[in-house]
Design an enzyme around this catalytic site. Structure first.
Site: not given
Length: 452
Positions: A80, A157-158, A224, A226, A253, A282
Site C-alpha cells: 500500500r 486514508n482515514e 485500521h 490499532y 493498517e 503499518w
C-alpha cells in the site's frame, strides 16, 4: 496511520449492531480486480488475499525502489503506497505515480494506491475532503488507466477523525459515484472514519448501502486496527460481520502497539488467515511522531528487521507463511478445488501413526444462515495433508467457504487442505471456515478427519 498521534478515542465501544446482509454481485467490469461473494478476485478470476505492508512513498521517494524489492523478497504480495494529493503533501503527479506502478509490477507486487491527505478530516488542520481526493485521482487518471490488473485505488486514508464521522457515508458514496462516472474501472478501496478505526461503526453499519452505490459492485472496505481493537472479541465481531454480510473487508493498517492502546496483533493475523481476509501492516520504515516502534525495519534496511517486522513477516500466520503471489504475474494460484484422481487408481492408506481430529463450531448465526469454523489438529505425528468429512444432519448447505477445497454431494461434505495449510507439525492446528444456510433445526454434524 498518521504522522501525528491519534486523537482521543472513546474508551468504550458502543453497542454492536448488525450489518445488513447483502449478496454481493460479481463486478461488471472485468478489466482487473473484481469482487464476488465477498471475495476479492484478480483479473484471472482467482481468489486474491492481500498479504503486505504500507510504504510511505510520498515522504521517502528515493527509498521506494529498494523498499519494494526488499518487501517482495520477504514474501509480500501487496504494498500500500502512501501518496500526497497536494492538499498537505506532494502532489505526486502522474509521472511519479506511473513510476511507482512500474516498480510494483517489476517486483510482482499488487499496488494499493492511497491519497494520504484526507487523514483525520474534521480534526486535522488542512486535511483534504474525499471530494478533493477524487479531484486528485481524476487529475492523474492517465497514470492509472490500463493498470486495473495491478492497481487498487484506495480513495483516501482515514478520511474522517472523530468529529462528524457520520458524514462519511454520503461522502464515500459521492466519491465512488464520481470515480465511476469518470471512467475508473479499478477495484475501489474505502477507509473507515474515526481515524480508520470505525469505533462508532459508521462504516460497518452503512457498508451494504455504500457497496450498492457502486454500479460495478467492486468496492472493498478497509478497517485500521490499532488500540480500539485490543481484544479478540472486538476483532472477530467486526471482521465476522462483513464476512457474514458477503462484503469484502481487509485490514488496511495495523500494528503491534500504539499510543492509543495495545492492539491484539496475534488475533488480527489468525482471524485474517482463518477467514481469508487480507492484511497490510503499518509500516515498512520512516515512522515519526512517537510511533517509531511501528517501523518493520530500521532505517529502511531489510537486514535490520525490528521485533514488529519479525512478527509480521516470519511469525505465525505472518506474510512468509501465508502470502500467495497474484496469478496475474504468471504464477500458479493456490488450488481451489481438489484434484481428481483416475478411478482405476486405488487409494493409498496414510502412513501409520499419522492422525488428525476435526472440531466443528458455529461462530455466528442469523435468520436462516450461520457461520462456522472447523479446526484441524494433527495427532502425535506430523502430517502433510488432511481431509475432513461429515454428513449434514439437517439439510444445511454451504453459501461460501475459505481455506479449504470443499465439495458436496447432497448431504455429504468433503473438505481438503489447500497447498499452504496441509502440513502440520505434531499437535499443530489450522482452521477453515464457511457460511451456510439452514431451515428448521441447525443440528451440528459429526466431523471426522483423515491425515496423510
Amino acid at each position: 496511520m498518521r504522522r501525528r498521534l491519534l486523537g482521543g478515542l472513546a474508551a468504550l465501544l458502543i453497542a454492536l449492531t448488525g450489518l445488513v446482509t447483502l449478496a454481493a454481485q460479481p463486478a461488471q467490469a472485468a478489466a482487473g480486480f473484481t469482487v464476488s461473494g465477498g471475495r476479492i478476485l484478480d483479473a484471472n478470476g482467482n481468489n486474491f488475499v492481500m498479504r503486505g505492508v504500507n510504504h510511505a512513498h510520498t515522504w521517502y521517494q528515493d527509498r521506494t525502489p529498494q523498499a519494494l524489492a526488499d518487501i517482495k523478497a520477504l514474501g509480500a504480495n501487496t504494498v500500500r503506497i502512501v501518496l500526497g494529493s497536494g492538499q498537505r503533501w506532494g502532489p505526486d503527479n502522474a509521472a511519479n505515480v506511473s513510476a511507482v506502478i512500474s516498480q510494483c509490477k517489476a517486483n510482482r507486487l499488487i499496488c494499493v494506491l492511497e491519497a494520504h491527505d484526507t487523514t483525520g478530516y474534521g480534526e486535522q488542520s488542512g486535511a483534504a475532503t474525499l471530494a478533493q481526493a477524487v479531484d486528485y485521482w481524476i487529475s492523474i487518471k492517465s497514470a492509472l488507466a490500463g493498470q486495473e490488473r495491478y492497481v487498487i485505488l484506495n480513495i483516501g486514508n482515514e478520511p474522517y477523525g472523530n468529529t462528524n464521522a457520520s458524514a462519511w457515508t454520503a461522502d464515500t458514496k459521492n466519491a465512488i459515484t464520481r470515480l465511476r462516472a469518470a471512467g475508473f474501472e479499478h477495484s475501489i478501496m474505502v477507509d473507515a472514519p474515526n481515524w480508520g478505526q470505525d469505533w462508532q461503526f459508521v462504516q460497518r453499519d452503512n457498508a451494504a448501502s455504500v457497496f450498492a452505490t457502486d454500479p460495478q459492485r467492486n468496492t472493498i472496505f478497509s478497517i485500521h486496527m490499532y488500540g480500539v481493537f485490543d481484544t479478540a472479541a472486538e476483532i472477530n465481531d467486526y471482521l465476522g460481520r462483513f464476512v457474514t454480510a458477503g462484503l469484502p473487508i481487509v485490514v488496511g493498517e495495523f500494528g503491534h502497539n500504539h499510543s492509543d492502546g495495545d492492539p491484539d496483533e496475534d488475533t488480527i493475523l489468525a482471524t485474517a488467515q482463518a477467514r481469508g481476509i487480507g492484511y497490510l501492516g503499518w509500516s515498512w520504515s520512516g515512522n515519526g511522531g512517537g510511533v517509531e516502534y511501528l517501523d518493520m525495519v530500521t532505517n529502511f534496511s531489510a537486514a535490520a528487521l525490528t521485533s514488529w517486522g519479525q512478527r509480521l513477516f516470519n511469525g505465525a500466520n505472518g506474510i512468509k507463511a501465508t502470502s500467495r503471489e497474484a496469478s496475474v504475474f504468471g504464477g500458479t494460484p493456490p488450488t481451489t478445488t481438489p484434484p481428481s484422481s483416475p478411478s482405476s487408481s486405488p487409494s493409498t492408506p496414510p502412513p501409520a501413526g499419522r492422525q488428525c481430529t476435526a472440531s466443528y463450531a458455529v461462530t455466528g448465526s442469523w435468520g436462516g444462515g450461520f457461520q462456522g469454523a472447523v479446526t484441524v489438529k494433527a495427532g502425535a505425528a506430523a502430517i502433510t495433508g488432511w481431509t475432513v468429512t461429515w454428513t449434514w444432519p439437517s439439510g444445511q448447505r454451504f453459501t461460501n467457504t475459505w481455506n479449504a477445497a470443499v465439495t458436496g454431494s447432497g448431504d455429504a461434505v468433503t473438505a481438503k487442505n489447500l497447498s499452504y495449510n496441509g502440513t502440520l507439525p505434531a499437535g499443530g492446528s489450522t482452521s477453515w471456515g464457511f457460511t451456510a444456510s439452514f431451515t428448521g433445526t441447525n443440528t451440528a454434524p459429526t466431523a471426522t478427519c483423515a491425515a496423510v
